[in-house]
Design a protein around this motif. Structure first.
Motif, PDB file in Angstrom:
ATOM      1  N   VAL A 243      32.548  22.730  26.143  1.00 32.85           N
ATOM      2  CA  VAL A 243      33.340  23.564  27.051  1.00 32.85           C
ATOM      3  C   VAL A 243      34.706  23.745  26.406  1.00 32.85           C
ATOM      4  O   VAL A 243      35.423  22.766  26.174  1.00 32.85           O
ATOM      5  CB  VAL A 243      33.475  22.924  28.440  1.00 32.85           C
ATOM      6  CG1 VAL A 243      34.264  23.834  29.375  1.00 32.85           C
ATOM      7  CG2 VAL A 243      32.102  22.622  29.030  1.00 32.85           C
ATOM      8  N   THR A 244      35.063  24.986  26.107  1.00 31.71           N
ATOM      9  CA  THR A 244      36.199  25.243  25.230  1.00 31.71           C
ATOM     10  C   THR A 244      37.482  25.655  25.954  1.00 31.71           C
ATOM     11  O   THR A 244      38.485  25.927  25.301  1.00 31.71           O
ATOM     12  CB  THR A 244      35.836  26.346  24.219  1.00 31.71           C
ATOM     13  OG1 THR A 244      35.442  27.520  24.930  1.00 31.71           O
ATOM     14  CG2 THR A 244      34.685  25.888  23.328  1.00 31.71           C
ATOM     15  N   SER A 245      37.481  25.722  27.284  1.00 27.16           N
ATOM     16  CA  SER A 245      38.680  26.152  28.002  1.00 27.16           C
ATOM     17  C   SER A 245      38.792  25.455  29.346  1.00 27.16           C
ATOM     18  O   SER A 245      37.770  25.118  29.971  1.00 27.16           O
ATOM     19  CB  SER A 245      38.655  27.671  28.209  1.00 27.16           C
ATOM     20  OG  SER A 245      39.744  28.094  28.997  1.00 27.16           O
ATOM     21  N   GLU A 246      40.022  25.252  29.776  1.00 28.65           N
ATOM     22  CA  GLU A 246      40.277  24.697  31.102  1.00 28.65           C
ATOM     23  C   GLU A 246      40.098  25.759  32.189  1.00 28.65           C
ATOM     24  O   GLU A 246      40.034  25.435  33.366  1.00 28.65           O
ATOM     25  CB  GLU A 246      41.705  24.142  31.172  1.00 28.65           C
ATOM     26  CG  GLU A 246      41.892  22.804  30.488  1.00 28.65           C
ATOM     27  CD  GLU A 246      41.316  21.652  31.304  1.00 28.65           C
ATOM     28  OE1 GLU A 246      41.200  21.800  32.539  1.00 28.65           O
ATOM     29  OE2 GLU A 246      40.966  20.624  30.706  1.00 28.65           O
ATOM     30  N   ASN A 247      40.039  27.016  31.780  1.00 29.50           N
ATOM     31  CA  ASN A 247      39.850  28.103  32.748  1.00 29.50           C
ATOM     32  C   ASN A 247      38.370  28.215  33.121  1.00 29.50           C
ATOM     33  O   ASN A 247      37.504  28.206  32.243  1.00 29.50           O
ATOM     34  CB  ASN A 247      40.339  29.426  32.177  1.00 29.50           C
ATOM     35  CG  ASN A 247      41.831  29.418  31.879  1.00 29.50           C
ATOM     36  OD1 ASN A 247      42.613  28.861  32.637  1.00 29.50           O
ATOM     37  ND2 ASN A 247      42.218  30.013  30.766  1.00 29.50           N
ATOM     38  N   TRP A 248      38.087  28.328  34.404  1.00 27.35           N
ATOM     39  CA  TRP A 248      36.716  28.451  34.858  1.00 27.35           C
ATOM     40  C   TRP A 248      36.685  29.277  36.132  1.00 27.35           C
ATOM     41  O   TRP A 248      37.729  29.582  36.711  1.00 27.35           O
ATOM     42  CB  TRP A 248      36.061  27.088  35.053  1.00 27.35           C
ATOM     43  CG  TRP A 248      36.782  26.129  35.957  1.00 27.35           C
ATOM     44  CD1 TRP A 248      38.097  25.735  35.874  1.00 27.35           C
ATOM     45  CD2 TRP A 248      36.245  25.433  37.085  1.00 27.35           C
ATOM     46  NE1 TRP A 248      38.396  24.833  36.870  1.00 27.35           N
ATOM     47  CE2 TRP A 248      37.287  24.623  37.625  1.00 27.35           C
ATOM     48  CE3 TRP A 248      34.990  25.394  37.669  1.00 27.35           C
ATOM     49  CZ2 TRP A 248      37.102  23.799  38.731  1.00 27.35           C
ATOM     50  CZ3 TRP A 248      34.785  24.573  38.776  1.00 27.35           C
ATOM     51  CH2 TRP A 248      35.848  23.788  39.288  1.00 27.35           C
ATOM     52  N   LYS A 249      35.486  29.692  36.554  1.00 25.46           N
ATOM     53  CA  LYS A 249      35.352  30.591  37.694  1.00 25.46           C
ATOM     54  C   LYS A 249      34.258  30.106  38.641  1.00 25.46           C
ATOM     55  O   LYS A 249      33.267  29.513  38.208  1.00 25.46           O
ATOM     56  CB  LYS A 249      35.032  32.012  37.217  1.00 25.46           C
ATOM     57  CG  LYS A 249      36.134  32.640  36.379  1.00 25.46           C
ATOM     58  CD  LYS A 249      35.721  33.997  35.843  1.00 25.46           C
ATOM     59  CE  LYS A 249      36.842  34.602  34.999  1.00 25.46           C
ATOM     60  NZ  LYS A 249      36.458  35.904  34.409  1.00 25.46           N
ATOM     61  N   LEU A 250      34.464  30.395  39.906  1.00 23.39           N
ATOM     62  CA  LEU A 250      33.455  30.149  40.936  1.00 23.39           C
ATOM     63  C   LEU A 250      33.012  31.504  41.486  1.00 23.39           C
ATOM     64  O   LEU A 250      33.847  32.329  41.875  1.00 23.39           O
ATOM     65  CB  LEU A 250      34.029  29.300  42.069  1.00 23.39           C
ATOM     66  CG  LEU A 250      34.587  27.927  41.700  1.00 23.39           C
ATOM     67  CD1 LEU A 250      35.142  27.235  42.939  1.00 23.39           C
ATOM     68  CD2 LEU A 250      33.521  27.059  41.056  1.00 23.39           C
ATOM     69  N   ILE A 251      31.705  31.736  41.503  1.00 22.25           N
ATOM     70  CA  ILE A 251      31.139  32.980  42.032  1.00 22.25           C
ATOM     71  C   ILE A 251      30.410  32.658  43.334  1.00 22.25           C
ATOM     72  O   ILE A 251      29.583  31.748  43.374  1.00 22.25           O
ATOM     73  CB  ILE A 251      30.168  33.638  41.037  1.00 22.25           C
ATOM     74  CG1 ILE A 251      30.817  33.776  39.658  1.00 22.25           C
ATOM     75  CG2 ILE A 251      29.716  34.993  41.566  1.00 22.25           C
ATOM     76  CD1 ILE A 251      32.025  34.675  39.621  1.00 22.25           C
ATOM     77  N   ILE A 252      30.718  33.401  44.397  1.00 19.30           N
ATOM     78  CA  ILE A 252      30.052  33.193  45.686  1.00 19.30           C
ATOM     79  C   ILE A 252      29.403  34.496  46.142  1.00 19.30           C
ATOM     80  O   ILE A 252      29.865  35.584  45.821  1.00 19.30           O
ATOM     81  CB  ILE A 252      31.035  32.696  46.769  1.00 19.30           C
ATOM     82  CG1 ILE A 252      32.186  33.692  46.959  1.00 19.30           C
ATOM     83  CG2 ILE A 252      31.574  31.317  46.402  1.00 19.30           C
ATOM     84  CD1 ILE A 252      33.134  33.337  48.083  1.00 19.30           C
ATOM     85  N   GLN A 253      28.308  34.360  46.875  1.00 24.19           N
ATOM     86  CA  GLN A 253      27.662  35.519  47.479  1.00 24.19           C
ATOM     87  C   GLN A 253      28.345  35.845  48.803  1.00 24.19           C
ATOM     88  O   GLN A 253      28.614  34.953  49.612  1.00 24.19           O
ATOM     89  CB  GLN A 253      26.181  35.239  47.726  1.00 24.19           C
ATOM     90  CG  GLN A 253      25.325  35.201  46.466  1.00 24.19           C
ATOM     91  CD  GLN A 253      23.867  34.935  46.798  1.00 24.19           C
ATOM     92  OE1 GLN A 253      23.540  33.931  47.409  1.00 24.19           O
ATOM     93  NE2 GLN A 253      22.987  35.833  46.400  1.00 24.19           N
ATOM     94  N   LEU A 254      28.611  37.115  49.048  1.00 22.53           N
ATOM     95  CA  LEU A 254      29.276  37.550  50.272  1.00 22.53           C
ATOM     96  C   LEU A 254      28.305  38.311  51.165  1.00 22.53           C
ATOM     97  O   LEU A 254      27.484  39.081  50.674  1.00 22.53           O
ATOM     98  CB  LEU A 254      30.473  38.445  49.948  1.00 22.53           C
ATOM     99  CG  LEU A 254      31.575  37.816  49.090  1.00 22.53           C
ATOM    100  CD1 LEU A 254      32.678  38.844  48.827  1.00 22.53           C
ATOM    101  CD2 LEU A 254      32.153  36.584  49.759  1.00 22.53           C
ATOM    102  N   SER A 255      28.427  38.097  52.449  1.00 25.91           N
ATOM    103  CA  SER A 255      27.628  38.842  53.416  1.00 25.91           C
ATOM    104  C   SER A 255      28.441  40.016  53.939  1.00 25.91           C
ATOM    105  O   SER A 255      29.626  40.169  53.623  1.00 25.91           O
ATOM    106  CB  SER A 255      27.221  37.929  54.582  1.00 25.91           C
ATOM    107  OG  SER A 255      28.359  37.600  55.363  1.00 25.91           O
ATOM    108  N   SER A 256      27.821  40.837  54.769  1.00 26.34           N
ATOM    109  CA  SER A 256      28.518  41.996  55.320  1.00 26.34           C
ATOM    110  C   SER A 256      29.641  41.590  56.261  1.00 26.34           C
ATOM    111  O   SER A 256      30.547  42.374  56.548  1.00 26.34           O
ATOM    112  CB  SER A 256      27.516  42.887  56.071  1.00 26.34           C
ATOM    113  OG  SER A 256      26.879  42.153  57.104  1.00 26.34           O
TER     114      SER A 256
END
Length: 462
Positions: A243-256
């Protein structure tokens, strides 16, 4: 005498009979009139149901839990040879450029020597024991009895960690004669990048938000390959990743129901350990599905072994005016660039200069004073009743023309005033049990005690 009495008695009876008949007729007429009045009152009066606006609040605009998919900057390193792997650097441990990371034993001799040497090296120092305790503690605090896979992975992670610690200790006591990239049946790998080393791969390495699919959120389909010391690996197949960076992302599913489009930041809580932080947020759409992306620059190492994390998006209580959801309707408005808005004549109100075609075919201009329902940096929103589609507006001082055509729907409610109804915009802050909480600071908007249509669709029937 007797006949006279008889005639008198008969006349008396006939009189009483006519009186009784007339009385019943009068009563019947009164009832009929009453029914007619009630009938006319019901069908001719305004029976529309009204609602009196009151103050209200929600327990939180969001406070919604999600299982988030973790995306990192990860680089997979493949084995240089086929053989038995042993690691110089433990799982979830920093690695620098040029560091020796693993050794491939093509014959199996090194593995046998490591096993023999480890019998004499069974005591771990205080720092090594602390690493193992931290692994156990992390699992204990985030344990989910419904997730068997997490328990399964913990078993192999702990086993791999203990084996790596023992092997790293006995490597220094072995005189194997390996000092370069390869010697005899041994091949040593060195790192070409720096970061955090992990002895596992799951196929998500290198993925970005552009690669997101709904199927990725089905944890039942998820699998992770754990590479342990003494495992046989094939040449060209993954042996570890960095893992080459301290930056990371969280992806969530959204409802209507998830209305996050107006947010640039959100407050999230990691449910496994209660850590809370604010982070940049944006939404995007892929294949018709809506997703939210939370960008982080801290705590990456804490969750480095997780591809999925449970989070909650939290917010403060939303306070404002409480109205039924059914009271919110939509109306169309013309969109006009703000540079065409001006003040004209003796009017202090805002309006627009409209080009008028005279009966003789010549053109002139006329100032149209109108209500601006919504004003942004780019556009003014005006009622479709104030202009006709195709009307030409003139920009003050430049004579630049604009043809009115563009429309947009805006949400609002209908305020009752003397039997008439006026549309006013609403800014929805949250919802609570069939009601919306709307802002009480919208210009020209609702106020407490206003009477509004309880069902906005009734306005279209009037």
């Amino acid at each position: 005498m007797s006949e006279e009495k008889t005639r008198t008695s008969a006349r008396s009876k006939n009189g009483r009979s006519r009186l009784n008949v007339n009385l019943w007729i009068i009563i019947g007429v009164i009832i009929l009139i009453y029914l007619i009045v009630r009938f006319c009152t019901y069908f001719l009066s305004d029976t529309t149901s009204l609602y009196e606006v009151v103050s209200g609040s929600t327990e939180g605009r969001f406070n919604t839990q999600y299982t988030a998919l973790v995306l990192r900057e990860e680089t997979v390193v493949n084995a240089a040879k086929t053989g038995y792997v042993n690691f110089f650097i433990g799982d979830a441990t920093p690695v620098s450029v040029g560091s020796q990371t693993y050794v491939i034993d093509e014959s199996g001799e090194l593995s046998a020597r490591l096993e023999e040497a480890s019998r004499n090296q069974t005591i771990l120092d205080e720092n090594e024991l602390r690493q193992i305790k931290n692994t156990i503690y992390d699992f204990d605090t985030s344990y989910d009895p419904n997730s068997y896979y997490d328990t399964y992975y913990f078993k192999y992670r702990l086993e791999s960690q203990v084996l790596d610690l023992i092997n790293s200790n006995v490597f220094g006591n072995l005189n194997t004669g390996v000092s370069g990239a390869a010697s005899g049946t041994y091949t040593i790998g060195t790192s070409e990048i720096s970061g955090i080393m992990q002895h596992s791969v799951d196929g998500f390495e290198g993925f970005t938000e552009d690669d997101i699919e709904a199927a990725m959120f089905r944890r039942a389909n998820y699998s992770k390959e754990i590479i342990k010391s003494n495992d046989l690996v094939e040449e060209g197949k993954p042996v570890y990743k960095v893992v080459t960076s301290e930056n990371w992302k969280l992806i969530i599913q959204l409802s209507s129901e998830d209305a996050y489009e107006d947010l640039d930041y959100v407050t999230i809580e990691f449910l496994s350990d209660g850590i809370t932080l604010d982070a940049p947020f944006e939404t995007f759409t892929k294949a018709g599905a809506r997703y939210g992306m939370i960008s982080l620059d801290k705590y990456m190492i804490r969750y480095i072994s997780d591809r999925y994390v449970s989070i909650q998006i939290v917010s403060d209580t939303a306070s404002g005016l409480k109205i039924p959801k059914s009271a919110v309707g939509e109306e169309q408005f013309y969109i006009i660039p703000v540079e065409f808005m001006t003040q004209g004549g003796n009017s202090t109100g805002n309006g627009f200069i409209k080009q008028v075609v005279n009966s003789d075919g010549t053109t002139s201009v006329d100032f149209t004073d109108c209500q601006i329902f919504k004003l942004t940096d780019e556009y003014a929103y005006v009622s479709v009743n104030d202009f006709e589609s195709g009307d030409i507006l003139i920009q003050p001082d430049t004579n630049i023309q604009y043809k009115i055509t563009a429309k947009e729907n805006l949400q609002g409610a209908y305020i009752s005033a003397g039997g008439n109804y006026s549309f006013t915009l609403v800014d929805i802050l949250g919802e609570e049990n069939g009601f919306y909480i709307v802002s009480e600071y919208t210009s020209g908007g609702l106020r407490v005690y206003d009477q509004i249509l309880k069902d906005a669709s009734e306005h279209d029937k009037r």
